[in-house]
Structures are given as structure tokens and as C-alpha cells.
Motif scaffolding. Structure first.
Motif, PDB file in Angstrom:
ATOM      1  N   VAL A  72       0.940  -1.008  -0.311  1.00 19.29           N
ATOM      2  CA  VAL A  72       0.251  -0.155  -0.074  1.00 19.29           C
ATOM      3  C   VAL A  72       1.077   1.459   0.011  1.00 19.29           C
ATOM      4  CG1 VAL A  72      -1.958   1.191   1.326  1.00 19.29           C
ATOM      5  CG2 VAL A  72      -1.779  -1.050   0.805  1.00 19.29           C
ATOM      6  N   PHE A  73       0.209   1.995  -0.778  1.00 21.41           N
ATOM      7  CA  PHE A  73       0.997   3.663  -0.766  1.00 21.41           C
ATOM      8  C   PHE A  73       0.146   4.871   0.174  1.00 21.41           C
ATOM      9  CE2 PHE A  73       1.260   7.967  -2.733  1.00 21.41           C
ATOM     10  CZ  PHE A  73       2.731   7.563  -2.573  1.00 21.41           C
ATOM     11  N   VAL A  74       0.912   4.723   1.083  1.00 18.25           N
ATOM     12  CA  VAL A  74       0.457   5.994   2.070  1.00 18.25           C
ATOM     13  C   VAL A  74       1.126   7.308   1.955  1.00 18.25           C
ATOM     14  CG1 VAL A  74       0.095   4.031   4.196  1.00 18.25           C
ATOM     15  CG2 VAL A  74       2.298   4.823   3.658  1.00 18.25           C
ATOM     16  N   GLY A  75       1.542   7.729   1.031  1.00 16.50           N
ATOM     17  CA  GLY A  75       2.003   9.038   1.304  1.00 16.50           C
ATOM     18  C   GLY A  75       3.120   9.383   1.607  1.00 16.50           C
ATOM     19  N   TYR A  76       3.021  10.507   2.428  1.00 15.41           N
ATOM     20  CA  TYR A  76       3.886  10.539   3.698  1.00 15.41           C
ATOM     21  C   TYR A  76       3.906   9.668   4.648  1.00 15.41           C
ATOM     22  CZ  TYR A  76       6.118  14.590   0.257  1.00 15.41           C
ATOM     23  OH  TYR A  76       6.200  14.930  -1.047  1.00 15.41           O
ATOM     24  N   GLY A  81      -5.218  17.774  10.810  1.00 16.42           N
ATOM     25  CA  GLY A  81      -6.794  17.684  10.404  1.00 16.42           C
ATOM     26  C   GLY A  81      -5.872  16.613   9.058  1.00 16.42           C
ATOM     27  N   TRP A  82      -4.710  15.598   9.303  1.00 20.62           N
ATOM     28  CA  TRP A  82      -4.237  14.679   8.177  1.00 20.62           C
ATOM     29  C   TRP A  82      -3.873  14.051   8.526  1.00 20.62           C
ATOM     30  CZ3 TRP A  82      -1.449  17.650   3.997  1.00 20.62           C
ATOM     31  CH2 TRP A  82      -0.777  17.303   3.146  1.00 20.62           C
ATOM     32  N   ASP A  83      -4.165  12.734   7.836  1.00 29.22           N
ATOM     33  CA  ASP A  83      -4.365  11.508   8.319  1.00 29.22           C
ATOM     34  C   ASP A  83      -3.564  10.681   6.784  1.00 29.22           C
ATOM     35  OD1 ASP A  83      -3.705   9.072   9.191  1.00 29.22           O
ATOM     36  OD2 ASP A  83      -5.694   8.747  10.099  1.00 29.22           O
ATOM     37  N   ASP A  84      -2.944  10.495   6.620  1.00 23.80           N
ATOM     38  CA  ASP A  84      -2.126   9.130   5.352  1.00 23.80           C
ATOM     39  C   ASP A  84      -2.975   7.658   5.667  1.00 23.80           C
ATOM     40  OD1 ASP A  84      -1.436  11.960   3.331  1.00 23.80           O
ATOM     41  OD2 ASP A  84       0.663  11.418   4.792  1.00 23.80           O
ATOM     42  N   TYR A  85      -3.424   7.337   6.681  1.00 22.18           N
ATOM     43  CA  TYR A  85      -3.905   6.265   7.027  1.00 22.18           C
ATOM     44  C   TYR A  85      -5.444   6.298   6.842  1.00 22.18           C
ATOM     45  CZ  TYR A  85       1.165   4.543   7.637  1.00 22.18           C
ATOM     46  OH  TYR A  85       2.659   4.505   7.695  1.00 22.18           O
ATOM     47  N   ALA A  86      -5.923   7.384   6.789  1.00 20.56           N
ATOM     48  CA  ALA A  86      -7.039   7.340   7.175  1.00 20.56           C
ATOM     49  C   ALA A  86      -7.676   6.111   6.456  1.00 20.56           C
ATOM     50  CB  ALA A  86      -8.008   8.126   6.160  1.00 20.56           C
ATOM     51  N   GLY A  87      -8.681   5.941   6.519  1.00 22.85           N
ATOM     52  CA  GLY A  87      -9.649   4.591   5.612  1.00 22.85           C
ATOM     53  C   GLY A  87      -9.361   3.453   4.626  1.00 22.85           C
ATOM     54  N   LYS A 123       0.575  -5.613   6.536  1.00 23.71           N
ATOM     55  CA  LYS A 123       0.897  -5.229   5.221  1.00 23.71           C
ATOM     56  C   LYS A 123       2.137  -4.437   5.008  1.00 23.71           C
ATOM     57  CE  LYS A 123      -3.975  -4.612   4.245  1.00 23.71           C
ATOM     58  NZ  LYS A 123      -5.401  -3.792   3.237  1.00 23.71           N
ATOM     59  N   THR A 124       2.733  -3.564   3.716  1.00 26.48           N
ATOM     60  CA  THR A 124       3.903  -3.857   3.725  1.00 26.48           C
ATOM     61  C   THR A 124       3.382  -1.978   2.463  1.00 26.48           C
ATOM     62  OG1 THR A 124       5.114  -5.552   2.940  1.00 26.48           O
ATOM     63  CG2 THR A 124       6.092  -3.403   1.984  1.00 26.48           C
ATOM     64  N   VAL A 125       3.668  -0.463   3.681  1.00 30.40           N
ATOM     65  CA  VAL A 125       3.654   0.546   3.161  1.00 30.40           C
ATOM     66  C   VAL A 125       4.942   1.326   2.733  1.00 30.40           C
ATOM     67  CG1 VAL A 125       1.577   0.013   5.112  1.00 30.40           C
ATOM     68  CG2 VAL A 125       3.936   0.483   5.886  1.00 30.40           C
ATOM     69  N   VAL A 126       4.853   1.549   1.295  1.00 26.54           N
ATOM     70  CA  VAL A 126       5.369   2.687   0.733  1.00 26.54           C
ATOM     71  C   VAL A 126       5.430   3.898   1.268  1.00 26.54           C
ATOM     72  CG1 VAL A 126       6.727   2.722  -0.934  1.00 26.54           C
ATOM     73  CG2 VAL A 126       6.122   0.337  -0.813  1.00 26.54           C
ATOM     74  N   ILE A 127       6.109   4.653   1.460  1.00 25.89           N
ATOM     75  CA  ILE A 127       6.560   6.191   2.227  1.00 25.89           C
ATOM     76  C   ILE A 127       7.383   7.047   1.547  1.00 25.89           C
ATOM     77  CG2 ILE A 127       6.164   7.445   4.874  1.00 25.89           C
ATOM     78  CD1 ILE A 127       6.360   4.727   5.914  1.00 25.89           C
ATOM     79  N   LEU A 128       6.497   8.178   1.038  1.00 20.46           N
ATOM     80  CA  LEU A 128       8.081   9.044   0.946  1.00 20.46           C
ATOM     81  C   LEU A 128       8.343   9.981   2.315  1.00 20.46           C
ATOM     82  CD1 LEU A 128       5.085  10.970  -1.551  1.00 20.46           C
ATOM     83  CD2 LEU A 128       7.439   9.601  -2.443  1.00 20.46           C
TER      84      LEU A 128
END
Length: 544
Positions: free
Chosen positions: A127-131, A139-145, A151-156
Motif C-alpha cells: 500500500v502506498f501511504v503518501g508521506y 486534520g491530516w491522516d495518510d492512513y485514513a480509511g 501489509k507493506t507500506v511504501v512511504i515518501l
């Protein structure tokens, strides 16, 4: 800080710079040369070189006139666990247009915080989770939803607004925040249950090239030895090269550049890539203690209040060879800082004890994630609630005088108000941090104390050199980062110009002595700083 003390803090006159004793340049040269010689093998913690390094620092502290700082001992044990990944399998991605394989060291680096003999991750959804940021206050959540458990997360790397050239933006624009640092990203991925967390390396937002990642993330890795063996962390943490990330996304039928652009926007939602990741490796585990070195100059009338000077003694030890040289000597980083500690101890003992006790702390394992300073902060020999503040030194200026003095992470604490007139007394000015995108405030040992409420100055010569101006300063900085930072080329040079280091050390001396001699001073964090609440809470429980 009590409101009644605020006027005293903001109006207290600094000690005149000319009253500071001369900083001994020979001490700076000798300590730096000795500690960065091949005989010390790059000063890696928990290696035979550590014993030699610690003994050397103790000897210099003792000769400077300090007393043992840990209940009659010179050292504080820091329990460490060393984990060395063995037989690291490639990161193997399947399920896309074509398989993607990433080779260890050249394409990716991978390891673990978990203290287990074997790591195996098989067919983990990617899963690509942005930053990779969760910041409720913004009000910021890259893991929302999205559920990333197992799983494997790819992060910037860095923050979503790092390309903004101003300091405006949800994450302070060009200036990296804690959310942009790789330790935060791995911590947050673990909190969300990710089995693996892989950061995409890009040189500009990371602030260092792939060679730094490769040298820092391969070979033995250190972590504090704590209960639970870090089983709450992801099984795999690591980095991948940008080109391999682009290949990976293309295999998944995705546009890496387009998704990276989308990740800059609040409301971005994580994107499953429809791929599976597998890897595995063994772990050679060794538990042992490293050491912080602590010396003190006991105070006279307020000995149970403290001022802290710190620098890390460690470096990378044996590293990737360049032209046959496999010792990362760490001359600038940070033999110079330890030399500064010794020189300041000499200067203060010559003048005599201050009212508050001065603590000189040479910490271990900064290069492994600020472990030595973190351990001291969490297990302080001297209570942090009674520590007024201090100075941390990480790489002294060996390139000559500078017109400017730069505060790393400016705008956080009242210790800045104390140092500004001291800088002005030298005929210098406060400069603008040239590379706030590097997140330097979160990358050195003062941050360990900040997180627990103690404001410790992080400031140094800027890039406006007296000889050559900003162009010369930038050239020197760029050359260091490209050619010597975390590389074997960081070696002692007898031709260095120590005048800039002496100028900065005079500032450190004057600030520290003012804090130590004026017991009305108790610098706090600015009301908007993230560390204000913990400082106020700690001080509320202190009685004179």
C-alpha cells in the motif's frame, strides 16, 4: 516558567564576550586529531574502539578539572542490543505487470528493530501511504480509511510541503518537521500495524545521497535494549532507491510522479498497489552496554540545579570502503564536538565553579538514532526538571570565521533570546537556516532533551563566511555533505582554520556561564512550541 521571572529572562544582560577565557585551540586540534585517528577505528559503539574512546574522554575530562559525574563514576551504562541482518533476501514484488526484485544494498536496505533470530514476510499486500503522516491537530491522516495490518507500506520522505520555498504551509513549508523524519514514519507505520515499512529515497528531500543510507543502514545496527524486545515495531523497516520505486509503481500500473503529487494534498487516501512483497533475513543478536561519559563542575550556591553541555562521541566505525579506506573516522562529525566539550570544561574550570552545577555529557550512539542522549534523558543522572538548559555541539566550524550564527529550528525556545545579544556582542548577526528541509533540529542530541522539556541550544556558524561570503560558505557545506559526511574522507586536516570554532565556542561558553551563574534564569519554550507543556508540568512539581 513562573511569570514573575519572564522580565528577568528577557532583559538579563549577557556576559560580555570579551570576558570569556580564551578557548584553547591546541585542545581542539589535539582531541579532534586523536579521536579521529585510525587507532580509534571510527569510534563505533560496543566495539573494542569504544573502550579506548571512553578512556580517552575520561582522561581529558579529568585533566580539565572535572569530577566524575555519575555517583563517583565517569560513565553511565546504556543497555544496547546489536542486530546484524544476515543473508538478506531481495525485496520481491509480484502480482504486477512484471516481477520487481530489489537487491540488498544497491537497490534497497532492510533491517528490523525486533530482537528475534529470524524475520520472514511473505506475500504481504503493498500500500502506498503518501508521506505516512497522522497529524490530528492538522486534520491530516495518510492512513485514513485503510487497514495496513500485516501489509507493506511504501512511504515518501520529508513532509508534504517540502518543495515550498517559504516557511508557510501545513508542515512549515520548506522546513522539515518531526513528521518528515524517517524515525517518525517507521513509528507511525508500526502504530498502524504494518508488517513492513519502506521509505522511498530521494536525495533532495532526504537531504543526503543514497551512499549515506547504504553506509548507515547496513552492518550492525544498535537499539536500546528494552523490555518487550521491540515486538511492537514492524517486522521490516528500510529504504528503496527512487528508480526502483518508479519501476515498482509502473509494474502496478500506477504513475509514481502523479501519486507523489497527489500525496501533497490534505485528504489524500492511501492507494493499494495490488502487489505482494516477500523478503526475509536472519539476525545476529548481541546484547551489551555502551557508555555515556559524564563529568561535572559542581555548583557553589545552587548545586542541585544544572546546566548541560553535550556532544556525541560515536561515529560509524568500519564502513563501505572508498579507495581502500574502510574507516569512517568522523573527524568533523563529531570528534570536533567532543573537543569542544573538553575545551569548554577547561575554560570553565580556569574561571572556577559557577552557582549551578555544569554537566559535561559525551553521549554514545547518536548515529544510531540519538540512543545515548535518549537514554540519559529517560534515565537522567541529574533531574531534567532541575536542568535549566544547555548547549549541544555536533560538528564545529573548521573553515574560518562567519558573519552569521544560525539557530537550528529557530522559533522554539526562550534560550534564543539569551543567545542573540551574545552573538551581537561579537559583531555577528543571527542568520537564516540555509537548509531547513534537512530537519536538522530533529537529527541531533538536543532533540532527546527537547522531547522531555529541556531547551538545549543548537546553533552554529552560518554560511556567510568572512573570507568569501555566502558563496564560500555554501561551497564548503556542499563539499562536506557530498564528499565527507558519513564517509571515510571525514578525516582530520592540519590545515583547518579553527577561528570559526573558537568564535562559536565563545558563544557557547558565555551562554552556559550565564545560565549557570544567574539562578533567576529559567528559559522556557515559546507558547506555540510542542515541548512547552512537558516543561511546565515538570517544573510545577519542583520546589526550591
Amino acid at each position: 516558567m513562573r511569570a514573575a521571572l519572564l522580565p528577568l529572562l528577557l532583559t538579563a544582560a549577557p556576559l560580555a564576550a570579551q570576558t570569556a577565557p580564551a578557548i584553547d585551540v591546541e585542545t581542539l586540534k589535539t582531541v579532534t586529531r586523536d579521536l579521529s585517528s585510525d587507532a580509534f577505528e571510527g569510534r563505533a559503539p560496543t566495539t573494542p574502539a569504544e573502550e579506548k574512546t571512553v578512556a580517552y574522554i575520561v582522561d581529558r575530562f579529568q585533566k580539565a578539572g572535572l569530577k566524575p559525574g555519575n555517583n563517583g563514576k565517569w560513565t553511565q551504562d546504556v543497555p544496547m542490543v546489536e542486530i546484524t541482518a544476515t543473508n538478506v533476501q531481495p525485496l520481491s514484488f509480484t502480482g504486477g505487470k512484471s516481477p520487481v526484485t530489489m537487491a540488498y544494498r544497491t537497490d534497497m536496505v532492510a533491517g528490523t528493530y525486533r530482537v528475534v533470530p529470524r524475520i520472514d514476510v511473505r506475500n504481504s499486500d503493498v500500500v502506498f501511504v503518501g508521506y505516512g503522516i497522522t497529524a490530528p491537530e492538522k486534520g491530516w491522516d495518510d492512513y485514513a480509511g485503510v487497514d495496513v495490518k500485516g501489509k507493506t507500506v511504501v512511504i515518501l520522505i520529508n513532509d508534504a510541503d517540502w518543495q515550498t520555498m517559504s516557511r508557510e504551509g501545513p508542515f512549515e513549508g520548506r522546513a522539515m518537521t518531526w513528521y518528515g523524519r524517517w524515525p517518525y514514519k517507521f513509528e507511525n507505520a508500526a502504530r498502524h500495524g504494518a508488517a513492513a515499512a519502506i521509505i522511498v529515497h530521494q536525495t533532495e528531500p532526504a537531504a543526503y545521497p543514497w551512499a549515506v543510507v547504504q553506509s548507515s543502514w547496513t552492518g550492525p545496527q544498535l537499539e536500546l535494549d528494552e523490555k518487550g524486545d521491540h515486538m511492537d515495531q514492524s517486522q521490516v523497516v528500510g529504504w528503496m532507491q527512487l528508480a526502483k520505486a518508479q519501476e515498482l509503481f509502473a509494474s502496478a500500473g500506477k504513475d509514481f510522479a502523479a501519486l507523489s503529487e497527489a500525496a501533497k494534498t490534505k485528504g489524500f487516501r492511501a492507494v493499494p498497489l495490488g502487489l505482494k512483497m516477500s523478503t526475509g533475513f536472519g539476525n545476529a543478536i548481541k546484547r551489551q552496554a555502551s557508555k555515556n561519559v559524564i563529568g561535572v563542575l559542581p555548583g557553589t550556591t545552587a548545586p542541585h540545579e544544572y546546566v548541560l553541555y553535550s556532544a556525541h562521541w560515536d561515529h560509524l566505525g568500519r564502513c563501505d570502503a572508498v579507495d581502500g579506506d574502510d574507516i569512517c573516522n568522523g573527524a568533523e562529525d563529531n570528534a570536533t564536538g567532543v573537543a569542544g566539550l573538553v575545551a569548554l570544561a577547561e575554560a570553565n574550570t580556569k574561571v572556577g565553579p559557577a552557582k549551578r552545577t555544569e554537566v559535561y555529557l559525551a553521549v554514545t550512539a547518536e548515529e544510531s538514532g540519538l540512543l545515548g542522549s535518549r537514554y540519559y534523558a529517560e534515565h537522567p543522572v541529574y533531574p531534567l526538571a532541575r536542568t535549566a538548559g544547555g548547549v549541544n555541539m555536533d560538528v564545529l566550524n573548521v573553515h574560518g570565521l562567519a558573519h552569521d550564527f544560525v539557530l537550528t529550528g529557530a522559533g522554539k525556545s526562550e534560550i534564543e533570546d539569551l543567545v542573540k545579544p551574545i552573538v551581537a556582542a561579537q559583531g555577528r548577526r543571527i542568520g537564516v537556516e540555509p537548509t531547513p528541509e534537512r530537519g536538522s533540529y530533529y537529527r541531533s542530541d538536543h532533540f532527546s532533551f527537547a522531547r522531555l522539556g529541556v531547551p538545549v541550544l543548537s546553533g552554529e556558524s552560518g554560511e556567510d563566511f568572512v573570507k568569501g561570503g555566502p558563496a564560500a560558505g555554501k561551497a564548503a557545506s556542499d563539499a562536506y555533505n557530498a564528499n565527507r559526511y558519513h564517509k571515510p574522507a571525514d578525516e582530520y586536516d592540519p590545515n583547518w582554520d579553527w577561528s570559526g570554532a573558537v568564535s562559536d565556542l565563545t558563544i557557547y561558553y558565555t551562554l552556559g556561564r550565564q545560565l549557570a551563574d544567574d539562578t533567576t534564569l529559567w528559559p522556557n519554550w515559546y507558547p506555540t512550541a510542542e515541548f512547552r507543556a512537558v516543561r511546565d508540568k515538570a517544573r510545577a512539581g519542583v520546589t526550591k
